[in-house]
Design an enzyme around this catalytic site. Structure first.
Site, short mmCIF file in Angstrom:
data_model
loop_
_atom_site.label_atom_id
_atom_site.label_comp_id
_atom_site.label_asym_id
_atom_site.label_seq_id
_atom_site.Cartn_x
_atom_site.Cartn_y
_atom_site.Cartn_z
N ARG A 183 107.59 19.12 -1.05
CA ARG A 183 108.33 20.00 -0.12
C ARG A 183 108.14 19.43 1.27
O ARG A 183 107.02 19.16 1.69
CB ARG A 183 107.77 21.42 -0.22
CG ARG A 183 108.29 22.40 0.84
CD ARG A 183 109.74 22.76 0.58
NE ARG A 183 110.14 23.97 1.30
CZ ARG A 183 110.46 24.02 2.60
NH1 ARG A 183 110.36 22.93 3.34
NH2 ARG A 183 110.84 25.15 3.15
N ASP A 233 112.90 23.16 7.16
CA ASP A 233 113.45 24.15 6.23
C ASP A 233 114.96 23.99 6.21
O ASP A 233 115.64 24.25 7.22
CB ASP A 233 113.07 25.57 6.68
CG ASP A 233 113.06 26.57 5.53
OD1 ASP A 233 113.39 26.18 4.40
OD2 ASP A 233 112.72 27.75 5.76
N GLU A 267 119.30 27.40 2.30
CA GLU A 267 119.30 27.64 0.86
C GLU A 267 120.67 27.30 0.28
O GLU A 267 121.68 27.27 0.98
CB GLU A 267 118.96 29.10 0.57
CG GLU A 267 117.57 29.52 1.03
CD GLU A 267 116.47 28.84 0.24
OE1 GLU A 267 116.67 28.59 -0.98
OE2 GLU A 267 115.42 28.53 0.82
N ARG A 281 103.07 22.63 -4.82
CA ARG A 281 103.81 21.45 -4.38
C ARG A 281 103.09 20.77 -3.22
O ARG A 281 102.44 21.43 -2.41
CB ARG A 281 105.23 21.85 -3.94
CG ARG A 281 106.06 22.49 -5.03
CD ARG A 281 107.42 22.91 -4.54
NE ARG A 281 107.35 23.91 -3.48
CZ ARG A 281 108.40 24.54 -2.98
NH1 ARG A 281 109.61 24.26 -3.44
NH2 ARG A 281 108.26 25.43 -2.03
#
Length: 222
Positions: free
Chosen positions: A65, A70, A73, A107
């Site tokens: 990750r 970020d 989505e 992760r």
């Protein structure tokens, strides 16, 4: 003509030599990494704009990750564009991973360097990811690139009021009781105090740009 016994022996030899190759075709097992570790590998899968599967040069696979980044989505605007860009930049390519942390899902939280540069920086520059300031407050280059992308209206910043992925996730999991927005506060310091009391996360969606400052347009704002 081969005798029946000779044929049986040949069949067994062929079977035994085929077994190792079939095992080799199976995916490598997940391997463990630690914060502070650096390793090289090849990207075998791009799950979305900030999550990847790597096959290490020494063997084994690692789920990564991106640190301090970020991406939208998949169901958000520009989520698909972010995934496509990440695939264009790193899918099937050799990368250098620097592990910063191990996330709550096991992760590796890491930065990824490809030949053309830092992947997180490229996505933020393109307006296809946010600087995740909460987890990388000292990533000044990410902050600078986000300001530039926002000023230029690139990617997700072409929207009037883009929703940060962490806010989207909070809302998707259900609005909090007594949900509030910036219109419920008279001043920015009042909104900021409420925002800080309800961390971690931003369940009320008061920090639209993810810089840690709630409702910046209200009187008394920074």
């Amino acid at each position: 003509m081969l005798s029946r016994s000779t044929s049986a022996v040949l069949f067994l030899v062929l079977l035994l030599t085929a077994v190792p190759s079939s095992f080799a075709q199976q995916s490598a097992p997940e391997t463990t990494v630690e914060p502070g570790q650096t390793f090289t590998g090849r990207v075998t899968e791009v799950t979305d704009g900030d999550t990847f599967e790597l096959r290490r040069s020494i063997g084994g696979t690692v789920t990564v990750r991106l640190h301090g980044v970020d991406a939208p989505e998949s169901a958000q605007p520009y989520g698909t564009a972010a995934t496509r860009a990440a695939r264009r930049y790193v899918d099937g390519k050799s990368v250098r991973a620097t592990v910063e942390d191990i996330g709550r899902y096991g992760r590796a939280v890491a930065s990824l360097e490809v030949q053309s540069g830092d992947l997180g920086a490229m996505l933020i520059r393109d307006g296809l990811a946010w600087h995740y300031r909460r987890y990388a407050p000292n990533a000044t280059e990410y902050a600078r690139l986000q300001r530039q992308a926002r000023g230029a209206g690139r990617g997700l910043w072409s929207q009037d009021s883009p929703t940060a992925p962490w806010t989207w996730r909070d809302r998707s999991s259900g609005q909090p009781a007594n949900d509030k927005d910036c219109s419920d506060f008279d001043t920015q310091p009042e909104a900021q105090r409420f925002f800080e009391r309800h961390q971690p996360g931003d369940p009320h969606g008061l920090d639209g740009d993810g810089d840690g400052e709630a409702c910046e347009s209200l009187p008394g704002g920074p």
